[in-house]
Enzyme design. Sequence first.
Site, PDB file in Angstrom:
ATOM      1  N   HIS A 114      59.862  28.477  65.713  1.00 48.10           N
ATOM      2  CA  HIS A 114      58.693  27.587  65.623  1.00 48.10           C
ATOM      3  C   HIS A 114      57.840  27.638  66.894  1.00 48.10           C
ATOM      4  O   HIS A 114      57.104  26.695  67.173  1.00 48.10           O
ATOM      5  CB  HIS A 114      59.119  26.135  65.397  1.00 48.10           C
ATOM      6  CG  HIS A 114      59.579  25.821  64.006  1.00 48.10           C
ATOM      7  ND1 HIS A 114      60.771  26.248  63.507  1.00 48.10           N
ATOM      8  CD2 HIS A 114      58.994  25.114  63.007  1.00 48.10           C
ATOM      9  CE1 HIS A 114      60.919  25.809  62.259  1.00 48.10           C
ATOM     10  NE2 HIS A 114      59.844  25.120  61.925  1.00 48.10           N
TER      11      HIS A 114
ATOM     12  N   PHE B 135      53.213  26.676  60.937  1.00 51.38           N
ATOM     13  CA  PHE B 135      53.669  27.402  62.122  1.00 51.38           C
ATOM     14  C   PHE B 135      53.441  28.905  61.943  1.00 51.38           C
ATOM     15  O   PHE B 135      53.791  29.474  60.907  1.00 51.38           O
ATOM     16  CB  PHE B 135      55.148  27.133  62.374  1.00 51.38           C
ATOM     17  CG  PHE B 135      55.425  25.738  62.864  1.00 51.38           C
ATOM     18  CD1 PHE B 135      55.543  25.477  64.222  1.00 51.38           C
ATOM     19  CD2 PHE B 135      55.551  24.680  61.977  1.00 51.38           C
ATOM     20  CE1 PHE B 135      55.791  24.187  64.679  1.00 51.38           C
ATOM     21  CE2 PHE B 135      55.795  23.392  62.427  1.00 51.38           C
ATOM     22  CZ  PHE B 135      55.922  23.137  63.780  1.00 51.38           C
ATOM     23  N   ALA B 136      52.873  29.527  62.974  1.00 53.25           N
ATOM     24  CA  ALA B 136      52.572  30.959  62.906  1.00 53.25           C
ATOM     25  C   ALA B 136      53.817  31.779  62.581  1.00 53.25           C
ATOM     26  O   ALA B 136      53.728  32.832  61.948  1.00 53.25           O
ATOM     27  CB  ALA B 136      51.981  31.432  64.236  1.00 53.25           C
ATOM     28  N   ASP B 137      54.971  31.254  62.999  1.00 56.25           N
ATOM     29  CA  ASP B 137      56.237  31.955  62.767  1.00 56.25           C
ATOM     30  C   ASP B 137      56.488  32.220  61.275  1.00 56.25           C
ATOM     31  O   ASP B 137      57.214  33.143  60.930  1.00 56.25           O
ATOM     32  CB  ASP B 137      57.390  31.122  63.324  1.00 56.25           C
ATOM     33  CG  ASP B 137      57.099  30.596  64.716  1.00 56.25           C
ATOM     34  OD1 ASP B 137      57.755  31.034  65.656  1.00 56.25           O
ATOM     35  OD2 ASP B 137      56.176  29.752  64.863  1.00 56.25           O
ATOM     36  N   PHE B 138      55.893  31.393  60.414  1.00 54.74           N
ATOM     37  CA  PHE B 138      56.148  31.547  58.973  1.00 54.74           C
ATOM     38  C   PHE B 138      55.405  32.740  58.381  1.00 54.74           C
ATOM     39  O   PHE B 138      55.547  33.060  57.209  1.00 54.74           O
ATOM     40  CB  PHE B 138      55.766  30.271  58.198  1.00 54.74           C
ATOM     41  CG  PHE B 138      56.393  29.012  58.732  1.00 54.74           C
ATOM     42  CD1 PHE B 138      57.524  29.062  59.539  1.00 54.74           C
ATOM     43  CD2 PHE B 138      55.860  27.761  58.432  1.00 54.74           C
ATOM     44  CE1 PHE B 138      58.102  27.898  60.047  1.00 54.74           C
ATOM     45  CE2 PHE B 138      56.428  26.601  58.934  1.00 54.74           C
ATOM     46  CZ  PHE B 138      57.542  26.671  59.737  1.00 54.74           C
TER      47      PHE B 138
ATOM     48  N   GLU C  67      50.599  23.957  52.742  1.00 56.91           N
ATOM     49  CA  GLU C  67      51.594  22.902  52.578  1.00 56.91           C
ATOM     50  C   GLU C  67      51.148  21.644  53.318  1.00 56.91           C
ATOM     51  O   GLU C  67      50.863  21.695  54.510  1.00 56.91           O
ATOM     52  CB  GLU C  67      52.944  23.386  53.117  1.00 56.91           C
ATOM     53  CG  GLU C  67      53.489  24.545  52.310  1.00 56.91           C
ATOM     54  CD  GLU C  67      54.447  25.445  53.085  1.00 56.91           C
ATOM     55  OE1 GLU C  67      55.046  24.981  54.076  1.00 56.91           O
ATOM     56  OE2 GLU C  67      54.587  26.616  52.699  1.00 56.91           O
TER      57      GLU C  67
ATOM     58  N   GLU D 162      54.979  30.698  50.984  1.00 57.94           N
ATOM     59  CA  GLU D 162      53.980  31.353  51.836  1.00 57.94           C
ATOM     60  C   GLU D 162      53.445  32.655  51.266  1.00 57.94           C
ATOM     61  O   GLU D 162      52.261  32.969  51.432  1.00 57.94           O
ATOM     62  CB  GLU D 162      54.537  31.589  53.242  1.00 57.94           C
ATOM     63  CG  GLU D 162      54.575  30.337  54.110  1.00 57.94           C
ATOM     64  CD  GLU D 162      55.783  29.450  53.817  1.00 57.94           C
ATOM     65  OE1 GLU D 162      56.659  29.903  53.052  1.00 57.94           O
ATOM     66  OE2 GLU D 162      55.838  28.331  54.337  1.00 57.94           O
TER      67      GLU D 162
HETATM   68  C1  LIG Z   1      58.876  29.238  55.627  1.00 54.21           C
HETATM   69  C2  LIG Z   1      58.666  27.831  56.036  1.00 54.21           C
HETATM   70  N1  LIG Z   1      57.617  27.147  55.542  1.00 54.21           N
HETATM   71  C3  LIG Z   1      57.397  25.885  55.905  1.00 54.21           C
HETATM   72  C4  LIG Z   1      58.232  25.271  56.796  1.00 54.21           C
HETATM   73  C5  LIG Z   1      57.938  23.863  57.254  1.00 54.21           C
HETATM   74  N2  LIG Z   1      58.912  22.961  56.669  1.00 54.21           N
HETATM   75  C6  LIG Z   1      60.038  22.632  57.312  1.00 54.21           C
HETATM   76  S1  LIG Z   1      61.033  21.692  56.391  1.00 54.21           S
HETATM   77  C7  LIG Z   1      59.930  21.663  55.121  1.00 54.21           C
HETATM   78  C8  LIG Z   1      60.237  20.904  53.889  1.00 54.21           C
HETATM   79  C9  LIG Z   1      61.520  21.332  53.284  1.00 54.21           C
HETATM   80  O1  LIG Z   1      61.755  20.573  52.156  1.00 54.21           O
HETATM   81  P1  LIG Z   1      63.132  20.642  51.419  1.00 54.21           P
HETATM   82  O2  LIG Z   1      63.497  22.065  51.144  1.00 54.21           O
HETATM   83  O3  LIG Z   1      63.087  19.732  50.275  1.00 54.21           O
HETATM   84  O4  LIG Z   1      64.186  20.138  52.516  1.00 54.21           O
HETATM   85  P2  LIG Z   1      64.281  18.683  53.179  1.00 54.21           P
HETATM   86  O5  LIG Z   1      63.379  18.677  54.354  1.00 54.21           O
HETATM   87  O6  LIG Z   1      63.913  17.684  52.178  1.00 54.21           O
HETATM   88  O7  LIG Z   1      65.708  18.592  53.603  1.00 54.21           O
HETATM   89  C10 LIG Z   1      58.811  22.425  55.427  1.00 54.21           C
HETATM   90  C11 LIG Z   1      57.652  22.610  54.549  1.00 54.21           C
HETATM   91  C12 LIG Z   1      59.305  26.026  57.315  1.00 54.21           C
HETATM   92  N3  LIG Z   1      60.136  25.521  58.229  1.00 54.21           N
HETATM   93  N4  LIG Z   1      59.513  27.282  56.912  1.00 54.21           N
END
Ligand SMILES: Cc1ncc(C[n+]2csc(CCOP(=O)(O)OP(=O)(O)O)c2C)c(N)n1
Lengths: 321, 336
Positions: free
Chosen positions: B140, B94-97, B29, B71
């Site tokens: 995180h 993040f490793a947590d994912f 990502e 993921e």
């Molecule tokens: C499982 C997971 N993968 C990646 C992330 C990192 N991450 C946090 S928010 C985000 C984008 C989310 O996009 P969207 O669902 O459109 O929500 P928005 O931020 O636009 O409110 C990502 C990739 C995460 N927190 N959890």
Amino acid sequence: MKLTRDLLLDAYRRMKTIREFEERLHVEIQTGEIPGFTHLYSGQEAVAVGVCAPLGPLDYIVSTHRGHGHCIAKGCDVVGMMKEIYGRRDGLCKGKGGSMHIADVTKGMLGANGIVGGGPPIAVGAAIACKRRGDGTVSVAFGGDGSCNQGTVFEAMNLAVVLKVPAIFVFENNGYSEHTGADYAVGSRDIAGRAAAFGMPAERVDGSDFFAVHEAMQRAIAHTRSAGGPAAIEATTTRFYGHFEGDPQLYRAKDEVRRQRETMDCLKRFRAVATDHGLAAGELDAIDAEVLTLIDAAVATAKASPPPSDAELTTDVYLSY
Amino acid sequence: MAQKSMRDAINDALHLEMARDPRVIVLGEDVSGGAGGTSGEREASGGIFGVTKGLLPRFGADRVLDTPISESAIIGAAAGAALAGLRPVAELMFADFVGVSFDQLYNQMAKFRYMFGGKTGCPAVVRLAMGAGMNMGAQHSQAIYPLLASVPGLKVVVPSNAYDAKGLMLTALRDDDPVMFFEHKALYPRKSEVPDGDYTVPFGEAALVREGEHVTVVALARMVVFAEKAIDAVQKDGITCDLIDPRTVSPLDADTILESVENTGRLVVVDESPPRCSIAADIAAIVASRGFRSLRAPIQMVTAPHTPVPFARELERAYVPSPQRIEQAIRTVMQE
Ligand SMILES: Cc1ncc(C[n+]2csc(CCOP(=O)(O)OP(=O)(O)O)c2C)c(N)n1
Ligand SMILES: [Mg+2]
């Protein structure tokens, strides 16, 4: 359906509270006093409030990393939230959760979530409980455009259809997941269509129009009650700030936010039609002033609150162990 | 030799190997970012931590793949690409994912070689940013390498500095088995001397960071930095320590640890993970069973508590093992 003055004034108050809460955080974060990283909800208020306005305390919502707006819309205590974001001992989660993990189960708010796609399966579980209670309550899963690409979300949607439970999937399409556009990452470019393919009614609404969101939500609730299964709403919206505070937003056209603040501001749009609904500008001005006082007090209280003591580190992992 | 941050050192390794080996691809990502954006800027991100910067402009979108938030599919696709002859580097951010993708890691990627009777390996690298210290909260901040180190078939790398990180990454990229590469977020900006060219650091070979006679201290990732502070503090009182950085926890260089304990008779293990079923517990068990006769004092483990990572500054500070707690543990083993 005609909306009561009380409902409209309350909805305006909540949207304004969310806006000022977030605008103030945007300023306070620059001071370095707020720990961690924070995702602001400014710009999306009409979605949270339009969806939550028809809900009562026994209905559930499950939120995301961008959760402050959902919390306020569902009735979480604003001062307790602010203290939580500052990491204070008497914050809503004792300073253990932070911005991304605010929850208040007594308000039917089952938690913000640091894991994208973490929430919808949980919302389906709560919907099973709603169905067993048989009291007409519903369970809402908030998610972003990015979250709709996560397998857990697909599974949750199908499970809700199979089990015929009153879950409502609300996708807030703000155009981006982090630094990637929704038009790229959502292969079909049609989130509502994707939800519909699982076998539930799904509609796309203008997420900066409180009235449109509210009406769609009422249709969704009516469907869960009459047909017993889930429904979905895709609300097109925008975020006025970066993905998180400090995001340089290189993926965004230079004047995009400025334009959107003019054309997609749900508060401006609400005010523009307020008189048609029997509300006077003066009433809304008075609410604005009260909200500002509330936010000032929340920040001042949070700053003055004590941090957790070290003894708190190992409590709350289990009830007994 | 240039001073480089760990972020830039890992970036260096990716550039070098992608230039050398056309089979290497990167996916995850926002590894580039900007796709579908309105600015037209195609590398709007270069990775949330900046580790994959410059790869897209140089190697193109056929080799640097921005993915949706998926993921399971990211890790599964890395596994499949590796089976089909590519050398994928998947970034989990993040490793947590890792939780979201766990089946693809531990049932698929890890087991192919064995289940398929050794006929094929799965040369994929998974990059995971880990660790507490930035108040990012319970989902995180975790140091979850023990979870993956417990899986037969996965190799697990936990570098503590920029030099090692680059050499270990080049080894990972050339390894024929799946490698989980943990990058501590607090170490990304930390600089050390890093050669520009190609060099490797082998897996399963610990680094002797400090030499001393009284206590063996074993530490991983950011804990190496903290252990050095603690060792400096006790040195004023004439206590000297071996400081061992295993660098990889699977495989683990137990021999170097055992040899050191033979000389010192005292062991302190420092680990940012919670204590149960941890690398600290693993190392303590190895020394207790194979080095029992060398020990002059009970082994001290300095770890995080058995709790999730808290958000508030004060709580997170209490959660992460501190130089003071390491110093205390060194003084405790010295009392025997
Ligand atoms: C499982 C997971 N993968 C990646 C992330 C990192 N991450 C946090 S928010 C985000 C984008 C989310 O996009 P969207 O669902 O459109 O929500 P928005 O931020 O636009 O409110 C990502 C990739 C995460 N927190 N959890
Ligand atoms: Mg989004």
